[in-house]
Design an enzyme around this catalytic site. Structure first.
Site, short mmCIF file in Angstrom:
data_model
loop_
_atom_site.label_atom_id
_atom_site.label_comp_id
_atom_site.label_asym_id
_atom_site.label_seq_id
_atom_site.Cartn_x
_atom_site.Cartn_y
_atom_site.Cartn_z
CE1 TYR A 76 31.85 39.15 39.02
CE2 TYR A 76 32.61 41.02 37.70
CZ TYR A 76 32.74 39.70 38.10
OH TYR A 76 33.76 38.94 37.59
CE LYS B 212 30.61 37.33 36.17
NZ LYS B 212 31.55 38.06 35.28
CB THR C 143 36.40 38.74 30.73
OG1 THR C 143 36.25 37.86 31.87
CG2 THR C 143 36.96 37.93 29.58
#
Length: 301
Positions: free
Chosen positions: A136, A165, A46
């Site tokens: 992740y 994550k 992001t």
């Protein structure tokens, strides 16, 4: 790792000329913390980390860490599909103060086997030890899934690998992680729309995109779920589900930056290969933001 709750995968603001907007990034960090967010991820997907050069990446992480000033944990995104390059880059995080963990996604494009991923993440863990590592798993972007058994192997092999994550979009996989990993190992949903379901099966929180726009509300939703206050958690999810969906009407973080610009928090600028959303999408985003009451004048930058 003791961190739980709602973290923000924070955007990286740019000026009109494409340069890093340090003032806007600092202001965003302060607003996030003042709004009660539990942790901040700098330079994740992001945060358009793939478009930052090495010095910009290090500068952006440093800005976030300095602005946070120990008030909340800061995780530094550091991902590469070359293990040698990843180790070199991650080692540079030792130059910075205030970084509490490294967040690293699956190697993209190469599509390594489970053994390849195991050795890749183990090399990262050794390079940054004793700094904690958060794995992740985002197969939709990297092309490969990190299987729960491999996560368990990594947790056993490197004590500083302490969290994941999880963005596979597979609730059974999240549930399996909860069942097989040590209770001290933290599991975070990487998808806003699966956060409550993930916490329901035992996850410890969320790393959020929508928290860029609504940090107080997302933080409150996640804390309510962790406190077993499901009526409040569900009500907040119901109210903000349209925003969570809208954040992916175009490639992330294009919609988020568009809404943040309408809120006066930072510019809408993204870096190629991302481009601003079409006019029709921008109009839809503005209408939704207005309906949710997000467009009160702020103008902090």
């Amino acid at each position: 790792m003791e961190t739980t709750g709602c973290g923000t995968a924070i955007v990286t603001p740019f000026k009109a000329d494409g340069a890093l907007d340090e003032a806007a990034l600092k202001a965003l960090v302060n607003w996030q913390i003042d709004s009660g967010i539990d942790l901040i991820v700098a330079c994740g997907s992001t945060g358009e980390a793939a478009t930052l050069d090495e010095e910009e990446w290090l500068a952006a992480v440093n800005i976030v860490a300095e602005a946070a000033a120990g008030r909340v944990p800061v995780w530094a995104g550091c991902t590469h599909n070359s293990t040698r390059t990843l180790v070199r880059l991650a080692s540079r995080l030792r130059e910075l103060r205030g970084v509490n963990a490294v967040l690293s996604a699956n190697p993209y494009y190469n599509k390594p086997s489970q053994e390849g991923q195991f050795q890749h993440f183990l090399a990262l863990a050794h390079a940054v030890d004793p700094l904690p590592v958060t794995l992740y798993n985002i197969p939709g972007r990297t092309g490969v899934n990190l299987e729960p058994e491999t996560v368990l192997r990594l947790a056993d092999a490197a004590p500083n690998i302490q969290a994941i994550k999880e963005s596979s979009g597979k609730l059974p996989q999240i549930s399996e992680l909860v069942h097989i990993l040590p209770r001290s190992f933290k599991i975070f949903s990487g998808d806003d729309n699966m956060a409550l379901a993930s916490i329901g099966v035992g996850a410890h929180g969320l790393i959020s995109v929508a928290a860029n726009e609504i940090p107080a509300e997302m933080g409150r939703m996640i804390r309510a779920a962790l406190d077993n206050n499901w009526p409040e958690a569900r009500e907040l999810e119901r109210r903000y589900a349209p925003l969570i969906d809208a954040n992916f009407w175009d490639s992330n973080p294009t919609p988020v930056k568009t809404i943040l610009s309408l809120m006066g928090r930072c510019s809408h600028h993204v870096r190629l290969p991302l481009v601003p959303p079409p006019a029709a999408t921008r109009t839809r985003l503005e209408r939704l933001a207005a309906e949710l009451g997000l467009l009160a004048p702020v103008r902090t930058v």
